[in-house]
Design a protein around this motif. Structure first.
Motif, PDB file in Angstrom:
ATOM      1  N   THR A   2       0.834  -1.194   0.000  1.00 20.36           N
ATOM      2  CA  THR A   2       0.000   0.000   0.000  1.00 20.36           C
ATOM      3  C   THR A   2       0.869   1.244   0.000  1.00 20.36           C
ATOM      4  O   THR A   2       2.085   1.172   0.230  1.00 20.36           O
ATOM      5  N   SER A   3       0.246   2.377  -0.254  1.00 20.63           N
ATOM      6  CA  SER A   3       0.941   3.661  -0.164  1.00 20.63           C
ATOM      7  C   SER A   3       0.236   4.503   0.888  1.00 20.63           C
ATOM      8  O   SER A   3       0.094   4.057   2.015  1.00 20.63           O
ATOM      9  N   ARG A  46      -3.963  -0.178  -3.493  1.00 23.37           N
ATOM     10  CA  ARG A  46      -3.651   1.206  -3.852  1.00 23.37           C
ATOM     11  C   ARG A  46      -2.177   1.505  -3.590  1.00 23.37           C
ATOM     12  O   ARG A  46      -1.824   2.515  -2.983  1.00 23.37           O
ATOM     13  N   TYR A  47      -1.339   0.597  -4.066  1.00 27.18           N
ATOM     14  CA  TYR A  47       0.112   0.791  -4.024  1.00 27.18           C
ATOM     15  C   TYR A  47       0.487   1.635  -5.231  1.00 27.18           C
ATOM     16  O   TYR A  47       0.399   1.181  -6.370  1.00 27.18           O
ATOM     17  N   MET A  48       0.874   2.861  -4.978  1.00 26.31           N
ATOM     18  CA  MET A  48       1.017   3.837  -6.057  1.00 26.31           C
ATOM     19  C   MET A  48       2.430   3.840  -6.649  1.00 26.31           C
ATOM     20  O   MET A  48       3.076   4.879  -6.789  1.00 26.31           O
ATOM     21  N   GLN A  49       2.900   2.637  -6.985  1.00 24.34           N
ATOM     22  CA  GLN A  49       4.168   2.491  -7.672  1.00 24.34           C
ATOM     23  C   GLN A  49       3.978   1.527  -8.836  1.00 24.34           C
ATOM     24  O   GLN A  49       3.306   0.503  -8.696  1.00 24.34           O
ATOM     25  N   ASN A  62      -4.073  -6.202  -8.595  1.00 28.62           N
ATOM     26  CA  ASN A  62      -4.095  -4.747  -8.482  1.00 28.62           C
ATOM     27  C   ASN A  62      -5.530  -4.241  -8.589  1.00 28.62           C
ATOM     28  O   ASN A  62      -6.398  -4.902  -9.166  1.00 28.62           O
ATOM     29  N   HIS A 118      -7.727  -0.574  -9.590  1.00 28.59           N
ATOM     30  CA  HIS A 118      -7.673   0.810 -10.059  1.00 28.59           C
ATOM     31  C   HIS A 118      -9.053   1.261 -10.491  1.00 28.59           C
ATOM     32  O   HIS A 118      -9.952   0.449 -10.710  1.00 28.59           O
TER      33      HIS A 118
END
Length: 279
Positions: free
Chosen positions: A88-89, A165-168, A184, A186
């Motif tokens: 996650t981020s 919601r891992y923003m990488q 994932n 989105h």
């Protein structure tokens, strides 16, 4: 136990599988199958209980003869929960939802770790409890960060990686190594509204439907085999903040369904798409 298989479609597959389980005094509690006429491929999922208490390894060894005869791509899994790592981020809604469902036994899994590119105190309002947490910051050396992540996955025996919601963006190499075992989530605006503030872009264009997509990760960004999707109608009365709020709800439930489908062996890969035996 859960048996899943895919193979070239031909007569006798269901009969052979049923006879195999019958001969071993197994009780079938659920069975689903699908024949894809466009590719002449047959898919099947069977849930059964060995009445005599046969071990999974013994059944695998015996079933391999059936599998070879029909050229099957197959798996046989026991009741043990799968090991799952959550990445996650800063957005916490999907992470919090997955952990809640795990804690009330809705998601049968063993959480090996929570990993983030941000420090623990920057991940919203999630109570991680005693779960192992690993901060793997992006310092500019993406390959080194991903090498640490792969090492952690291997050391913990993680079987499924969930990008909550891992923003990488994962590199092609990492995506390839996690093929079929990384999910994932989105928003559904892609490829129309890319980049920052997609809900604001959608509001400016007056969209009437928003949604979310959960899929397996591949080297093609956000274009992996789709597991689950959902949508919700909106109106001119909805502000960008309303869209974000409703979008969070959709993302939570779509990701949770996709993870559960995977954990319960309901998803069979079929090239660039999936066969999902939903309950």
């Amino acid at each position: 136990m859960i048996l899943t298989l895919s193979c070239p479609d031909r007569h006798g597959i269901v009969a052979a599988v049923s006879a195999f389980l019958f001969e071993r005094d197994c009780n079938i509690s659920d069975a689903q199958q699908f024949g894809d006429a466009s590719s002449d491929t047959f898919f099947m999922r069977v849930v059964f209980e060995p009445v005599q208490g046969d071990a999974p390894d013994a059944i695998r060894t015996a079933f391999s003869q059936v599998a070879t005869r029909f050229d099957m791509d197959w798996t046989l899994r026991g009741p043990e929960p799968r090991k799952v790592m959550i990445l996650t981020s800063k957005f916490d809604h999907c992470l919090a939802d997955l952990l809640y469902r795990w804690r009330i036994d809705e998601l049968q899994m063993q959480v090996t770790a929570v990993v983030s590119n941000h420090p623990r105190d920057q991940i919203g309002h999630v109570d991680l409890g005693d779960l192992p947490f690993h901060h793997l910051p992006m310092t500019g050396d993406k390959a080194a960060q991903e090498a640490l992540l792969l090492k952690l996955i291997a050391e913990t025996g993680t079987e499924l990686v969930v990008l909550a919601r891992y923003m990488q963006i994962l590199s092609d190499d990492l995506a390839g190594q996690l093929e079929g075992r990384c999910i994932n989530i989105h928003h559904s605006f892609l490829p129309g509204f890319k980049g920052a503030k997609p809900y604001h872009q959608a509001h400016a264009r007056g969209v009437k439907v928003i949604g979310a997509t959960a899929h397996y990760v591949t080297g093609d960004l956000d274009e992996g085999p789709i597991i689950d999707q959902d949508v919700e109608r909106i109106s001119h009365r909805d502000t960008p903040e309303d869209l974000i709020r409703k979008g969070r709800d959709i993302e939570r439930r779509v990701l949770a369904r996709a993870v559960r489908f995977h954990l319960e062996d309901r998803v069979l890969l079929h090239g660039t798409k999936t066969v999902v035996f939903a309950d």
